[in-house]
Design an enzyme around this catalytic site. Structure first.
Site, mmCIF file in Angstrom:
data_model
loop_
_atom_site.group_PDB
_atom_site.id
_atom_site.type_symbol
_atom_site.label_atom_id
_atom_site.label_comp_id
_atom_site.label_asym_id
_atom_site.label_seq_id
_atom_site.Cartn_x
_atom_site.Cartn_y
_atom_site.Cartn_z
ATOM 1 N N LYS A 225 60.800 83.516 -9.734
ATOM 2 C CA LYS A 225 59.379 83.697 -9.856
ATOM 3 C C LYS A 225 59.093 84.436 -10.686
ATOM 4 O O LYS A 225 59.621 85.266 -11.502
ATOM 5 C CB LYS A 225 58.862 83.959 -8.479
ATOM 6 C CG LYS A 225 58.742 82.803 -7.391
ATOM 7 C CD LYS A 225 58.246 83.105 -6.025
ATOM 8 C CE LYS A 225 58.175 81.620 -5.419
ATOM 9 N NZ LYS A 225 57.624 81.973 -4.167
ATOM 10 N N ARG A 265 65.344 81.134 0.004
ATOM 11 C CA ARG A 265 65.004 79.849 -0.668
ATOM 12 C C ARG A 265 65.422 79.967 -2.019
ATOM 13 O O ARG A 265 64.590 80.700 -2.834
ATOM 14 C CB ARG A 265 63.782 79.435 -0.449
ATOM 15 C CG ARG A 265 63.283 77.921 -0.872
ATOM 16 C CD ARG A 265 61.767 77.759 -0.347
ATOM 17 N NE ARG A 265 61.335 76.206 -0.889
ATOM 18 C CZ ARG A 265 60.751 75.892 -1.905
ATOM 19 N NH1 ARG A 265 60.738 77.008 -2.834
ATOM 20 N NH2 ARG A 265 60.424 74.600 -2.260
#
Length: 286
Positions: A225, A265
């Site tokens: 991210k 995840r």
């Protein structure tokens, strides 16, 4: 409280003696990290099986990008993308979750063998989601969410991001429980990168332990991210591209495992699978 006790159990899912690894299969042309690489069902199923070989405990299949600024796909297209992949992986014995904000996609995916519904909106995007998931009996991920991708950046305003995320997640959990989903089937997710700037994401990672006050297992989805790109960027240089953030992702996975996360995840599984196993070994040596 040891981190192992903090990890928690999710009714209806396997139990692991460490932080679980959720591998990501994006059946999309436009995801920020790997859009288009696994767009065909055959390629997506093969990739999911590869992730399991590399150490994934479960595989999260999604047919709609939730990157900042992404446009939504229609329901029929999302079903076309997701269902063959869910069926293909389930037929190979893989534990599958479905990443969707649509009740119909969740229902049909569970009918096809998915065992977890991972809704980044926590049931807010589709009013039919909570009753649909309650009817299936599937576990449900409640993520912190303040709106759809095209508008999320404008909502990244906090006085105290940790306190506000915990409070908003608690409210959402209560609504989900009132909607018929058993508390024992709920997983929480702080929503890193969703309506958050880099400093907000880092603060949440630094205070993961405070999310245990909600009393439910914690999923951490930091993989590749923007905040990691921000951390890794040399002064004056552009952040490294998403696929060059896997070592940083593994670092977050180790931190998350140490702080008692139920699962992480990730797109690239091998390094994170090693990281959570090392974290468990260190925990066991205390």
């Amino acid at each position: 409280m040891s981190t192992l006790r903090g990890r928690g159990k999710v009714q209806g899912l396997p139990e692991w003696d460490r932080c679980a690894v959720m591998g990501v299969v994006n059946v999309t042309p436009d995801s920020f990290s790997d859009g288009g690489r696994w767009f065909s069902a055959t390629a997506a199923v093969k990739h999911g099986l590869d992730l399991v070989t590399e150490g994934a405990d479960l595989v999260d299949v999604g047919g709609e990008s939730t990157r900042p600024g992404a446009s939504r796909v229609d329901e029929d297209e999302e079903l076309r993308r997701v269902l063959p992949v869910v069926r293909g992986l389930v037929s190979e014995g893989v534990t599958v979750s479905v990443d969707t904000m649509r009740a119909t996609v969740a229902e049909q995916s569970v009918a096809a063998g998915a065992v977890l519904v991972n809704d980044v909106s926590g049931g807010l995007a589709d009013p039919a989601m909570i009753p649909a998931v309650a009817a299936t009996g599937a576990p449900f991920v409640v993520m912190h969410w303040r709106g759809f991708s095209e508008a999320m950046n404008s909502r990244a305003v906090y006085a105290d991001v940790v306190a506000e995320v915990v409070s908003e997640l608690r409210d959402r959990m209560e609504a989900v429980i009132e909607g018929g989903i058993a508390p024992e089937r709920i997983v929480i997710d702080p929503g890193l990168g969703f309506a958050k700037q880099a400093e907000h994401d880092l603060a949440l990672v630094a205070h993961l332990a405070e999310l245990h006050a909600l009393g439910r297992p914690l999923l951490v989805a930091a993989s590749r991210k923007r905040f990691l790109g921000h951390v890794l960027a040399h002064e004056g240089a552009a952040p490294p591209p998403a696929r060059e953030r896997d070592a940083a992702t593994a670092a977050i996975s180790a931190i998350s495992a140490h702080e008692g996360a139920w699962a992480v995840r990730v797109h690239e599984v091998r390094a994170t699978a090693d990281a959570v196993r090392v974290a468990r070994a260190v925990e066991g040596a205390r």
